[in-house]
Design an enzyme around this catalytic site. Structure first.
Site, PDB file in Angstrom:
ATOM      1  N   HIS A 257      -5.297  -8.804  38.814  1.00 42.49           N
ATOM      2  CA  HIS A 257      -5.566  -7.639  37.971  1.00 42.49           C
ATOM      3  C   HIS A 257      -7.025  -7.672  37.539  1.00 42.49           C
ATOM      4  O   HIS A 257      -7.528  -8.714  37.152  1.00 42.49           O
ATOM      5  CB  HIS A 257      -4.650  -7.679  36.738  1.00 42.49           C
ATOM      6  CG  HIS A 257      -4.585  -6.371  36.007  1.00 42.49           C
ATOM      7  ND1 HIS A 257      -5.635  -5.886  35.278  1.00 42.49           N
ATOM      8  CD2 HIS A 257      -3.592  -5.461  35.903  1.00 42.49           C
ATOM      9  CE1 HIS A 257      -5.286  -4.716  34.753  1.00 42.49           C
ATOM     10  NE2 HIS A 257      -4.047  -4.436  35.117  1.00 42.49           N
ATOM     11  N   ARG A 273      -8.742   1.890  31.822  1.00 41.02           N
ATOM     12  CA  ARG A 273      -9.562   2.574  32.825  1.00 41.02           C
ATOM     13  C   ARG A 273      -8.988   3.955  33.125  1.00 41.02           C
ATOM     14  O   ARG A 273      -9.722   4.911  33.323  1.00 41.02           O
ATOM     15  CB  ARG A 273      -9.656   1.725  34.093  1.00 41.02           C
ATOM     16  CG  ARG A 273     -10.626   0.563  33.947  1.00 41.02           C
ATOM     17  CD  ARG A 273     -10.564  -0.397  35.112  1.00 41.02           C
ATOM     18  NE  ARG A 273      -9.314  -1.141  35.109  1.00 41.02           N
ATOM     19  CZ  ARG A 273      -8.521  -1.288  36.158  1.00 41.02           C
ATOM     20  NH1 ARG A 273      -8.843  -0.747  37.311  1.00 41.02           N
ATOM     21  NH2 ARG A 273      -7.396  -1.961  36.063  1.00 41.02           N
TER      22      ARG A 273
END
Lengths: 609, 248
Positions: A257, A273
Site C-alpha cells: 500500500h 488520495r
C-alpha cells in the site's frame, strides 16, 4: 478434551466468516465461528476507505454499472483474475451493499446540491441530483473509472463489521473467541473439522463439522513492515497447506500500500488520495503526475507504490532515522473534511505521529498490505483438494483480484463472496452427510499435543522463536518486496529453507503454561516460514512482471508464457512447495490488453501476424 | 537524552498452579516515538517471552489493548512513553475476567451486552434484493456513526463506580449502544421496548454520574450525553406508563 459438533465451522469471524455464517444460520443450520480475538476486533474493523459497488447514485458515479466495475477489476488485476468470478462479484456487489443498509450500516448518503471536491490538489465543483437524495453515496478510489466506493466516514470496516456481528448475534451464531486452529482434521479426501487451542486456558479442543470454512484474512505478518493487524499471521492458510492436498493460489502476488505511515506502518486510507490528497517528495514537489500524467496519485496501488519506491531510489525521498519516506499532503482538504470524512486519519496522525494533518505533511512509504493469494477455491468458494472445505475473503484465492486488487474491492469481496459462498455452503449442507472416524480424530489431536510437549521440553532444540522469526523477516523483506529479481529471490529461498529448519528446532524459554504467547508463536512459526517460501519460490519461478509482482530482470508482462495461476502445495516433510499452474481464467470477456496506466511492455499471448 | 524506563507490570497466570499475583519490574531504554505497543513487545522478546498482553490492530481502531496505565484505563497502542514519567505501572483492566498478566476477556462481556440490549435493527421489513435501498438523511447517518464508533475496549466500564459494585450494570458502552438504535429510523422498537431493557438499576438508573466513562473513552464518545438523552426519554416513557389511559 472438549469436543464440539456443528454443521458449519467458520475459522475466522471477520466479515467473510460471519457473512457465510449468517447465510447458514438463516437457513437453520448450526454454526460456530472461531476467532483469535473477539469477533469485532477482526482486522476487517480496520478497513477505513470503503466498498466498491456500482450503484451510480452520486454525481461522479453517474453512468456506472457492473460492466464498468468489471472492466476496472479485470484491468486492475492485470488480467490475472478469474473473469467469471469478477463478473459474479461486480453483479452482486450492489445487492450486498443494499442488504447491509437494511441491516443497519449507516452509509454516507447523497446530499443534493452543489459542493466542491479536490482532485490532484485542485478544487472542482459538482452538483448532486435532487432525485438521488438519501441514496448511498460513493467516493473516488484508485484504478476506478467512476466514483464507486461506498463508505461510512473512514470507519467503513468498523461499521460494517459491527452490523454483521449484530446480525450474527441476532441469528444465534456461536462465536468462540480467543482460540486458534492448529490443524485441519481430514482423511486426505474429506475435511472433518479442526484441532484448536484455547488462548484463554491453553487447552486443546476438537471441533467436528460437516463443512469447514477458512476465512482468516491475510498473512501480512510474515513481513516485518505490514499494515496488517498482529493477528494476520496466515493461520488458516497454514493449516490448509499442511494437509498436503489443498493448494494455495498465487502466493507471490503481494500488494504494497502506498501510504503506510513512518515509523509504525499504520495505514492511512487511500480515501486520502481519493478525496484529493497528493504525494510530495523531499522538495515538496508533486511527482506522481511526472510518471502518470493522467491518473497521477489515483493509478492503482501497485503502480503508485512502485513509482514511490523508484522516486526514493532517485534520492528524492525524505531522509529519516527509520529510512527514507515521502510526504502525503491532505492539508488543503480543510479541518471540516478531515474531522468528518477522514477522522480516523486525523486521529492516527495526532495519536501516533503527534502531528495535525490540517497543518503538517504526513510521512508515508509503501508497506506490505494485502495478499491476493490464498486458499485456492472454485467460483463457489469450494477449496481444491478436500471435500467439505470452503474459503472466503482475503484468506481465499477465489480470484477476482488477480495480481493486484483495487482499493475498495477487498472489503466488498468479504461481504459479496460471503453472500455467494454462504449460499453454496447451504446447498452443500443440505446434500452431504459425513461420519467422523474416532481414530483419525484422536490421532489429529494427539499430534498437536505432542508438538506442544516437545516445544516445552525442548526435545527438538533450543532455537529462540523471536530470533528465528526475525531471520524470516529479513530474508523476505530483502528478497520478495516491491521490486524483485532472480538473484535476490534465489538467495531468499535458500535462506528461508535454512530458517525453516531452525523453526522446527525451537525450544521454549518460558514454561508454556496457560495462554502462553511464546508457545502460540512457536506453534505457528514453521507454518509462517512455509508460507514465506511459497511466496518466494512462486516469485522466483514467475519470470515476468504482472500487477504487484514486479521483476526487475523481467520487466515485461508475459501473456505468452505466464497467463497462469500458481498453485502451491506442500508434501509432508518436503523442503520446498510443489508448484503447479492452471490458466487464470476459463472465460475471457475482456481479452488481455493495456491497463492505461503503469506503462511497461507486454508480450502478447498470440504473436501478431 | 534517552531515559531508562522502569516498568512495573502485574503478573498472574491463573492456569499455572504455582503462579501467585505479584509485580515484576523490567527496565528498558526509551527510543524515539516509543509507544507501549513497542515497549511491551520488546520486553516480551528480550526479557520475558511468557508475558501476556493483547494487541490486535495496534492502531487505536480495534480496542484490544486496553489496560490500566499509571492508574488510568487507556489504549496501550497509542500511549506514547514520552507522555509518561520514568516509572510506568501497568495493570490489567479491572471488572473483566483475567486471562493472565495484562490480558483480560472482554469478548464474553461485550457479546453478552449485545444480547441484552438486543443490538440489532428491529424491523419486520423483508430485504428485497431487487429494490433500491431505503433512503436516509445523510445527517442522520452521520449522527448514528458518531455513536457507532465505540470500539468495545472496555475502558468505560473498567473506570465505572457502578460497574465495580454491580457486575450486571450495562455500563456506558451498553447504554451508548442502545442510544445508537434509538437514533436509527430503521429500528422500529417503541420507547416502551427500550425502557424494558434499560429502565432499571442495571441500566440508566444505576449510573451515579461520576463521568469517568467519558473521561477515559479513547474515542471521545459523548457517553454522558447519551445517558442523559436516554434518561430523559425513558423518564417520559416511565411517566406515561403510570397513566392507565396512555399505557400501550
Amino acid at each position: 478434551m472438549q469436543t464440539f459438533h456443528t454443521d458449519l465451522l467458520c475459522i475466522g469471524a471477520g466479515l467473510a466468516g460471519e457473512r457465510v455464517a449468517i447465510e447458514a444460520a438463516a437457513a437453520g443450520f448450526d454454526v460456530t465461528c472461531l476467532s483469535l480475538v473477539p469477533a469485532r476486533r477482526s482486522h476487517s474493523s480496520a478497513a477505513q476507505g470503503g466498498m466498491q459497488a456500482a450503484l451510480g447514485n452520486c454525481a461522479m458515479g453517474e453512468g456506472d454499472s457492473p460492466d464498468v466495475h468489471f472492466e476496472d477489476t479485470v484491468k486492475g488485476s492485470d488480467w490475472g483474475c478469474d473473469q467469471e468470478v469478477a463478473r459474479l462479484f461486480c453483479d452482486n456487489a450492489p445487492i450486498a451493499m443494499r442488504q447491509l443498509a437494511a441491516w443497519g450500516v449507516p452509509w454516507n448518503r447523497v446530499v443534493p446540491g452543489k459542493s466542491t471536491y479536490f482532485k490532484g490538489g485542485k478544487l472542482f465543483e459538482k452538483e448532486e441530483k435532487q432525485e438521488k437524495e438519501g441514496l448511498i453515496t460513493a467516493r473516488a478510489f484508485g484504478g476506478t473509472a467512476k466514483w464507486r466506493t461506498c463508505y461510512t466516514s473512514d470507519g467503513t470496516g468498523h461499521t460494517v463489521l459491527y452490523t454483521m456481528d449484530n446480525r450474527a448475534v441476532q441469528l444465534g451464531v456461536a462465536v468462540h473467541d480467543k482460540v486458534e486452529a492448529l490443524s485441519l482434521i481430514h482423511d486426505g479426501e474429506n475435511c472433518l473439522g479442526a484441532v484448536v487451542r484455547c488462548l484463554k486456558t491453553g487447552e486443546l479442543r476438537v471441533y467436528l463439522a460437516r463443512v469447514t470454512l477458512i476465512a482468516t484474512g491475510g498473512f501480512g505478518r510474515i513481513y516485518r513492515e505490514s499494515t496488517n493487524a498482529v493477528i494476520n499471521d496466515g493461520g488458516g492458510l497454514i493449516i490448509a497447506l499442511d494437509t498436503g492436498v489443498v493448494p494455495l493460489g498465487n502466493m507471490e502476488a503481494v500488494q504494497f500500500h502506498p501510504t503506510g505511515i513512518v515509523p509504525t506502518d499504520i495505514l492511512v486510507t487511500e480515501g486520502c488520495r481519493g478525496d484529493g490528497g497528493t504525494l510530495l517528495d523531499k522538495n515538496e514537489h508533486r511527482f506522481m503526475p511526472d510518471y502518470e500524467p493522467d491518473k497521477a496519485e489515483l493509478a492503482s496501488r501497485d503502480v503508485v507504490s512502485r513509482w514511490m519506491t523508484h522516486h526514493m531510489r532517485q534520492g528524492l525521498g525524505v531522509p529519516s532515522p527509520y529510512g527514507d519516506h515521502l510526504w502525503l499532503d491532505i492539508r488543503h482538504l480543510g479541518c471540516h473534511h478531515l474531522a468528518t470524512k477522514l477522522r480516523e486519519v486525523d486521529e492516527i496522525c495526532k495519536n501516533f505521529l503527534g502531528i495535525d494533518p490540517a497543518k503538517n505533511l504526513i510521512p508515508v512509504r509503501p508497506t506490505q498490505h494485502y495478499s491476493m493469494g490464498g486458499v485456492r477455491t472454485d467460483k463457489n468458494g469450494l477449496a481444491y483438494g478436500l471435500k467439505g472445505l470452503f474459503s472466503a475473503g482475503e484468506a481465499a484465492c477465489w480470484d477476482m483480484h488477480g495480481f493486484n486488487r483495487l482499493g475498495g474491492n477487498s472489503l466488498a469481496e468479504t461481504v459479496v463472496a460471503g453472500m455467494i459462498v454462504g449460499a453454496k455452503v447451504v446447498d452443500y449442507l443440505r446434500d452431504h452427510q459425513v461420519s467422523y472416524p474416532t481414530g483419525l480424530v484422536r490421532d489429529s489431536a494427539a499430534q498437536q499435543q505432542d508438538r506442544i510437549k516437545r516445544l516445552i521440553s525442548k526435545a527438538d532444540g533450543k532455537e529462540n522463536v523471536f530470533t528465528v522469526r526475525n531471520s524470516m523477516y529479513d530474508a523476505l523483506m530483502h528478497g520478495a518486496g516491491i521490486f524483485r529479481n532472480g538473484k535476490d529471490l534465489e538467495a531468499c529461498v535458500q535462506t528461508l529453507q535454512e530458517v525453516h529448519e531452525r523453526a522446527n528446532k525451537i525450544g521454549l524459554r518460558s514454561n508454556g503454561r496457560g495462554a502462553n504467547p511464546e508457545l502460540a508463536l512457536a506453534l505457528r512459526l514453521p507454518g509462517m516460514v512455509r508460507l514465506a517460501l511459497c511466496v518466494a519460490q512462486g516469485a522466483l519461478q514467475r519470470t515476468e512482471s504482472r500487477g504487484s509482482h514486479a521483476r526487475e530482470d523481467h520487466p515485461e508482462r508475459n501473456d505468452r508464457d505466464w497467463l497462469v495461476r500458481t498453485l502451491a502445495t506442500w508434501q509432508p516433510g518436503a523442503p520446498l512447495p510443489t508448484l503447479n499452474y492452471e490458466p487464470v481464467s476459463q472465460v475471457w470477456s475482456i481479452p488481455p490488453g493495456e491497463r492505461g496506466y503503469g506503462g511497461g511492455k507486454i508480450i502478447p499471448a498470440e504473436p501478431k501476424e | 537524552m534517552a531515559r531508562n524506563l522502569t516498568f512495573s507490570i502485574f503478573r498472574y497466570n491463573p492456569q499455572d498452579p504455582v503462579s501467585v499475583p505479584h509485580t515484576d519490574t523490567f527496565v528498558l531504554d526509551e527510543t524515539n516515538h516509543m509507544t507501549l505497543f513497542i515497549a511491551l513487545n520488546r520486553i516480551r522478546e528480550e526479557q520475558d517471552p511468557g508475558l501476556q498482553f493483547d494487541f490486535c490492530c495496534r492502531a487505536g481502531i480495534c480496542g484490544a489493548c486496553a489496560m490500566v496505565v499509571n492508574g488510568r484505563p487507556g489504549l496501550a497502542c497509542h500511549t506514547k512513553t514520552k507522555d509518561l514519567p520514568d516509572a510506568i505501572t501497568l495493570m490489567p483492566l479491572p471488572f473483566f475476567t483475567l486471562v493472565g498478566d495484562l490480558s483480560v476477556d472482554t469478548g464474553t462481556w461485550f457479546r453478552n451486552m449485545a444480547q441484552r440490549v438486543r443490538s440489532w435493527v428491529h424491523t419486520d421489513k423483508e430485504f428485497d434484493p431487487k429494490a433500491l435501498e431505503e433512503r436516509m438523511d445523510n445527517a442522520v447517518a452521520e449522527e448514528i456513526y458518531e455513536l457507532e464508533r465505540c470500539i468495545e475496549c472496555g475502558c468505560c466500564v473498567a473506570a465505572c463506580g457502578t460497574a465495580i459494585m454491580r457486575p450486571d450494570f450495562l455500563g456506558a458502552a451498553g447504554l451508548n449502544r442502545l442510544a445508537r438504535f434509538v437514533l436509527d429510523p430503521r429500528d422500529k422498537r417503541t420507547e416502551q421496548d427500550y425502557f424494558d431493557i434499560v429502565g432499571n438499576d442495571q441500566g440508566i438508573f444505576g449510573c451515579m454520574g461520576l463521568l469517568a466513562c467519558e473521561d477515559v473513552c479513547p474515542k471521545h464518545l459523548p457517553l454522558q450525553d447519551q445517558l442523559g438523552m436516554l434518561r430523559w426519554k425513558m423518564g417520559w416513557a416511565g411517566i406515561m406508563n403510570l397513566l392507565p389511559w396512555k399505557r400501550k
